[in-house]
Design an enzyme around this catalytic site. Structure first.
Site, PDB file in Angstrom:
ATOM      1  N   LEU A 363       0.814  -1.214   0.000  1.00 39.12           N
ATOM      2  CA  LEU A 363       0.000   0.000   0.000  1.00 39.12           C
ATOM      3  C   LEU A 363       0.845   1.260   0.000  1.00 39.12           C
ATOM      4  CD1 LEU A 363      -2.754  -1.000   2.615  1.00 39.12           C
ATOM      5  CD2 LEU A 363      -2.988  -0.920   0.123  1.00 39.12           C
ATOM      6  N   GLY A 364       2.014   1.197   0.598  1.00 38.38           N
ATOM      7  CA  GLY A 364       2.873   2.369   0.670  1.00 38.38           C
ATOM      8  C   GLY A 364       4.087   2.082   1.523  1.00 38.38           C
ATOM      9  N   GLY A 366       7.515   4.200   3.880  1.00 39.88           N
ATOM     10  CA  GLY A 366       8.053   5.443   4.429  1.00 39.88           C
ATOM     11  C   GLY A 366       9.291   5.150   5.243  1.00 39.88           C
ATOM     12  N   GLY A 367       9.650   6.102   6.125  1.00 42.98           N
ATOM     13  CA  GLY A 367      10.859   5.932   6.920  1.00 42.98           C
ATOM     14  C   GLY A 367      10.781   4.777   7.897  1.00 42.98           C
ATOM     15  N   PHE A 368       9.550   4.368   8.267  1.00 40.97           N
ATOM     16  CA  PHE A 368       9.369   3.283   9.227  1.00 40.97           C
ATOM     17  C   PHE A 368       9.475   1.914   8.578  1.00 40.97           C
ATOM     18  CE2 PHE A 368       5.255   4.482   7.527  1.00 40.97           C
ATOM     19  CZ  PHE A 368       4.767   3.266   7.091  1.00 40.97           C
ATOM     20  N   GLY A 369       9.203   1.812   7.267  1.00 37.90           N
ATOM     21  CA  GLY A 369       9.153   0.521   6.598  1.00 37.90           C
ATOM     22  C   GLY A 369       8.055   0.520   5.554  1.00 37.90           C
ATOM     23  N   LYS A 386       1.460  -2.840   9.047  1.00 35.97           N
ATOM     24  CA  LYS A 386       2.671  -2.008   9.028  1.00 35.97           C
ATOM     25  C   LYS A 386       3.856  -2.891   9.398  1.00 35.97           C
ATOM     26  CE  LYS A 386       2.707   2.101  11.030  1.00 35.97           C
ATOM     27  NZ  LYS A 386       2.812   3.146  12.099  1.00 35.97           N
ATOM     28  N   ASP A 482       1.580  14.219  16.732  1.00 33.51           N
ATOM     29  CA  ASP A 482       1.907  14.193  15.302  1.00 33.51           C
ATOM     30  C   ASP A 482       0.630  14.243  14.464  1.00 33.51           C
ATOM     31  OD1 ASP A 482       3.655  14.235  13.185  1.00 33.51           O
ATOM     32  OD2 ASP A 482       3.947  12.071  13.108  1.00 33.51           O
TER      33      ASP A 482
END
Length: 671
Positions: A363-364, A366-369, A386, A482
């Site tokens: 799905l996408g 980012g910096g986390f994985g 995630k 956040d």
């Protein structure tokens, strides 16, 4: 005689301090040491769940995820070659499982442990101060849970700690018999045991011994280390105990305690302690029976004693092996000791749900994985998974924070955490699947879609409702830290749900939050947070105000000016438009049809929420009342937004503009 302070009920920490100052206690008495054969008339500083029950000091009461502390009521002006001994009982919630243990501590202040966390932090440290030399803390831990993060050797050990829980020396709990053989002890056996701690200021040598209750002090100590406490501790210190529980809990009781700051501790009165042990037995809510060792004067044959000893050693070994197998299985399945309210998943289940984490299910990232779509085989439920990589910027602390906080929350405008898993170095979180993705992608054109005004206004009201729940309506206060469009996901009906609680912190209502560093995303960060590093409800309100403007205007919080290439804050851009009489021209041009009154309300309320002065911002409950039009937004001019708390006019304006009562907090440790 020593002045008595009744401890039959737990008093607030501040009240105990006041009582102590009014008590005519002499420093000479404190510096000569003390001996408590029971605690019904002990002068103690107590906080957390600690209390006096009968004549015993109960550091914890069997509740999960709790912390208890107890200090001697006076500060010691100096300690040199000190000595202490105490008798304790740890009664686990299950016969072979409990947590986390207790520790004898010497610390610089009585407040030094107030920010400490339960579970693996044992009520001594938190995730931010552990290991800091400024802790000025010495401890002897009796730990009943193995934690590889702190280098624990097993789940049943004694350790010497200085400013951290990574022990400078540790050993499996037990004692050396007169013939030199090692005899193990189970700290969670429910039996009374005695500890001796002796420190020589000349040689800087510390010895720690453990033995069953009524046994003599072993000639050979269990632990022996060189520690220069003069370089670690200040000249004036408090002595006492800390204890904590996790998901697995125990009742941690101190039966008797003797301490001498400048010599050998006075011996305990075992006859008196027997009565205290009976009190513990009566007050033990689990019904466990405290088993005393052989009583003086009893007559038991040598053969029976030998049989009992062999049988006890065998049972202890079986318990240790069973506990080891249990913890190993728990680590394999990802069932950590986290009180999160969510079920856990196996890695095998999640791999099957995503076709082996196929790129087709991605799905996408980012910096986390990466985030994958998955279909759970048993329930046929669509989920989002995630998958946090080992190199992720979102580390173990954020992962546990999200599990612990989000796992307990239930609100229609919050993303629901369904469970979690751990596989080797990988961390995985499982959420409800949001088919319409993130609001950020829709607002800023990554998707070839737009959202009409009806849904945008509904999303704003939904996220406001979720934040009101976090700040005001849940059992604790949650500061998200956040809030932004990319953390708002859209369900199949285009309702907004706030997610990503990796930076969130929680605290009790009416108390301060404790965060540790600047967190959030530039453009959404309140000025006082950037300047002072203080996270509050008001800093969340500021971010929500920017979010409201972003949804209404379709512009990012910081956007580069086309004419000169300089960055422009969205808040400044909207204020400039208002001052020039063209406020509604800031509304997203993609919105061909919008309700003017609602758009004006959102723009002005967004600016009010993002006011540079925290006390001028409304609380989230008031924001909700403005949005649903239960309360009319006060009529204020754009000039109000440029005022500071030092302006003479500010006090007059603030009277007509309801504000949020902020709780400014120093940043010192996460929850």
């Amino acid at each position: 005689t020593h002045p008595a302070i009744p401890e039959t009920t737990m008093l607030p920490h501040s009240l105990l301090l006041c009582l102590l100052f009014l008590t005519p206690t002499s420093a000479s008495y404190a510096n000569d040491g003390f001996a408590y054969d029971g605690f019904s008339h002990a002068m103690l500083l107590i906080d957390g769940v600690a209390s006096i029950a009968g004549r015993a000091l109960m550091l914890t009461d069997g509740a999960a995820q709790s912390v208890g502390h107890a200090y001697y009521g006076s500060r010691f002006d100096s300690i040199s070659s000190f000595s202490t001994t105490f008798v304790f009982i740890i009664t686990p919630s299950y016969s072979d499982l409990g947590g986390y243990g207790l520790a004898f501590t010497i610390s610089a202040t009585a407040d030094s442990l107030l920010d400490a966390l339960p579970s693996q932090y044992m009520g001594i440290f938190n995730s931010q101060n552990i290991g800091n030399v400024t802790n000025h803390l010495f401890a002897v831990e009796l730990d009943t849970i193995r934690n590889s993060e702190f280098g624990d050797i097993d789940a049943n050990h004694v350790g010497i700690d200085v400013n951290t829980l990574v022990s400078i020396n540790s050993h499996t709990a037990g004692y050396y018999t007169p013939n030199g053989t090692f005899s193990p002890l189970s700290l969670i056996s429910g039996k009374p045991m005695q500890v001796w701690v002796d420190y020589d200021d000349n040689s800087h040598h510390v010895n720690v011994s453990l033995a069953p209750y009524l046994e003599e002090k072993p000639q050979r100590p269990l632990l022996s280390s060189t520690v220069n406490l003069t370089s670690i501790l200040p000249s004036s210190v408090y002595v006492g105990f800390a204890s904590a529980t996790g998901t697995l809990s125990s009742i941690h009781s101190i039966i008797g305690w003797s301490f001498n700051p400048n010599g050998e501790a006075k011996p305990l009165n075992y006859s008196a302690l027997s009565g205290v042990i009976q009190d513990v037995r009566r007050n033990d809510q689990s019904g466990s029976q405290v088993q005393l060792g052989a009583q003086s004067g009893s007559h038991i044959s040598g053969g029976v004693i030998t049989t009992v000893v062999i049988l006890s050693v065998f049972i202890t070994i079986v318990i240790i092996i069973a506990l080891y197998v249990y913890m190993k299985k728990a680590r394999k399945s990802g069932e950590w000791e986290i009180d999160c309210g969510s079920s856990s998943f196996t890695y095998k289940d999640l791999a099957a749900a995503t076709n082996g984490f196929s790129d087709r299910m991605l799905l996408g990232k980012g910096g986390f994985g990466k985030v994958y779509k998955g279909l759970l085989q048993n329930s046929k439920q669509d989920v989002a998974i995630k998958r946090v990589s080992p190199e992720s910027k979102q580390g173990m602390k954020e992962f546990i924070a999200e599990i612990t906080i989000l796992g307990h929350l239930r609100h229609r405008n919050l993303v629901q955490l369904l469970g979690y898993s751990r596989h080797k170095s990988e961390l995985l979180l499982v959420y409800d699947y949001m088919p319409n993705g993130s609001l950020d992608r829709v607002l800023h054109g990554q998707d070839k879609r737009t959202v009409d005004w009806f849904h945008r206004f509904n999303i704003i009201k939904g996220i406001a409702s979720g934040l009101c729940y976090l700040h005001e309506d849940w059992e604790k206060v949650v500061i998200h830290r956040d809030i932004k469009a990319s953390n708002v996901l859209l369900d199949n009906e285009m309702n907004g749900r706030l997610g990503d609680f990796g930076l969130a912190r929680l605290h009790n209502h009416g108390t301060d939050a404790h965060t540790t560093h600047l967190a959030g995303t530039w453009g959404y960060i309140a000025p006082e947070l950037a300047r002072l590093g203080r996270a509050t409800k008001a800093t969340d309100v500021f971010a929500f105000g920017v979010f409201m403007l972003e949804v209404a205007c379709g512009r990012r919080p910081i956007q580069v000016n086309d004419s000169d290439g300089e960055p422009v804050l969205l808040t400044d851009w909207v204020v400039d438009a208002w001052e020039s009489g063209s406020l509604l021209k800031t509304v997203d041009p993609k919105l061909e049809d919008y309700v003017r009154e609602e758009a004006e309300l959102v723009l002005k309320l967004g600016l009010l929420c993002s006011h540079p002065v925290p006390s001028a911002r409304p609380c989230m409950r008031l924001v909700m009342q403005y949005l649903v039009k239960d309360v009319l937004l006060p009529d204020f001019q754009s000039s109000f937004l440029s005022l500071t708390s030092r302006d003479e006019e500010f006090g007059q304006h603030i009277l007509s503009c309801p504000s949020v009562a902020t709780t400014i907090t120093g940043l010192s440790g996460g929850r």
